[in-house]
Scaffold this motif. Structure first.
Motif, short mmCIF file in Angstrom:
data_model
loop_
_atom_site.label_atom_id
_atom_site.label_comp_id
_atom_site.label_asym_id
_atom_site.label_seq_id
_atom_site.Cartn_x
_atom_site.Cartn_y
_atom_site.Cartn_z
N UNK A 161 0.84 -1.21 0.00
CA UNK A 161 0.00 0.00 0.00
C UNK A 161 0.87 1.26 0.00
N UNK A 162 2.01 1.19 0.69
CA UNK A 162 2.95 2.32 0.66
C UNK A 162 3.38 2.58 -0.78
N UNK A 163 3.68 1.50 -1.50
CA UNK A 163 4.15 1.64 -2.88
C UNK A 163 3.05 2.11 -3.83
N UNK A 164 1.79 1.82 -3.48
CA UNK A 164 0.68 2.36 -4.27
C UNK A 164 0.62 3.88 -4.13
N UNK A 165 0.96 4.34 -2.94
CA UNK A 165 0.92 5.78 -2.66
C UNK A 165 2.17 6.47 -3.20
N UNK A 166 3.32 5.81 -3.00
CA UNK A 166 4.61 6.39 -3.40
C UNK A 166 5.46 5.30 -4.05
N UNK A 167 5.47 5.31 -5.36
CA UNK A 167 6.19 4.25 -6.11
C UNK A 167 7.70 4.41 -6.05
N UNK A 168 8.19 5.48 -5.40
CA UNK A 168 9.63 5.70 -5.28
C UNK A 168 10.13 5.51 -3.85
N UNK A 169 9.41 4.73 -3.07
CA UNK A 169 9.77 4.51 -1.66
C UNK A 169 10.75 3.32 -1.60
N UNK A 170 12.03 3.63 -1.62
CA UNK A 170 13.05 2.58 -1.70
C UNK A 170 13.01 1.64 -0.49
N UNK A 171 12.76 2.18 0.71
CA UNK A 171 12.73 1.33 1.90
C UNK A 171 11.55 0.36 1.86
N UNK A 172 10.44 0.79 1.27
CA UNK A 172 9.30 -0.12 1.14
C UNK A 172 9.64 -1.26 0.18
N UNK A 173 10.33 -0.94 -0.92
CA UNK A 173 10.75 -2.01 -1.84
C UNK A 173 11.71 -2.97 -1.14
N UNK A 174 12.64 -2.43 -0.35
CA UNK A 174 13.57 -3.30 0.36
C UNK A 174 12.82 -4.23 1.32
#
Length: 220
Positions: A161-174
């Motif tokens: 859901x974080x990535x849906x809001x902000x697709x450039x959230x590197x920590x969420x991808x990690x």
């Protein structure tokens, strides 16, 4: 416009010097009104003058022990000083006095998280999420606590859901990559670590995760 509201507007405009003058005038005119002290405390906290902010919040509480926002402000002072146990008590007091805002629940969750009480943090992050729909910061921290308590599927849902809001959230991808590792989905873990590095090339944890996954794939 009364002086409290005028001071708040000046704060929003980043005109801190004028805001201080207005709050000071309000206190001089109404020395027994806690609001002047609380708002001056908010200004001092914003300016990172923590020692004076603490004094103003405590004066506000002295004048009105049931002023929930004063307890919340004092909690933020303690949090900024890494006095997490004191911050916890102040945030809890603010909630007990009826402050029903996402920020106070989120901050209380953070105090537990910083004391490594991940399970205790969960209900406060959950309430913060309910009150702050679409807040990526709340969702991310909630996801971290879920992951720390081995609720991997739920943690993955929050990071997604974080990535849906902000697709450039590197920590969420990690972190979503880590959840895929727990689920033994190595391919998607690699994709997630790689995406984190595309966004933030110096993300050391993602680089380390990608290296380990590539070693695993080479051994297959």
């Amino acid at each position: 416009m009364d002086k409290i509201n005028k001071g708040i507007e000046l704060m929003k405009q980043q005109n801190f010097e004028e805001a201080a003058k207005v709050f000071n005038e309000s206190i001089e005119e109404n020395p027994n009104d806690s609001l002047g002290y609380i708002n001056f405390g908010n200004l001092l906290l914003h300016m990172n003058d923590l020692e004076r902010a603490e004094r103003f919040y405590k004066k506000g509480i002295e004048l009105d022990p049931k002023a929930a926002t004063a307890h919340y402000g004092l909690g933020n002072v303690f949090f900024e000083q890494a006095q997490f146990n004191k911050a916890q008590k102040s945030f809890q007091q603010a909630i007990d006095l009826g402050l029903e805002e996402g920020d106070v629940f989120f901050m209380l969750g953070l105090t537990f998280q910083n004391q490594d009480h991940q399970k205790l943090a969960l209900p406060y992050f959950q309430r913060a999420e309910e009150l702050s729909l679409g807040d990526e910061v709340v969702l991310f921290q909630y996801g971290l606590s879920l992951a720390q308590t081995n609720q991997i599927d739920l943690a993955q849902e929050k990071f997604s859901r974080v990535l849906e809001i902000n697709s450039n959230h590197s920590d969420a991808y990690y972190n979503i990559g880590v959840t895929y590792l727990y689920q033994e989905d190595i391919t998607r873990a690699l994709e997630s670590f790689s995406k984190a590095l595309d966004i933030q090339p110096d993300h050391l944890l993602a680089a380390n995760g990608k290296e380990k996954v590539e070693e695993m794939l080479n051994q297959q």
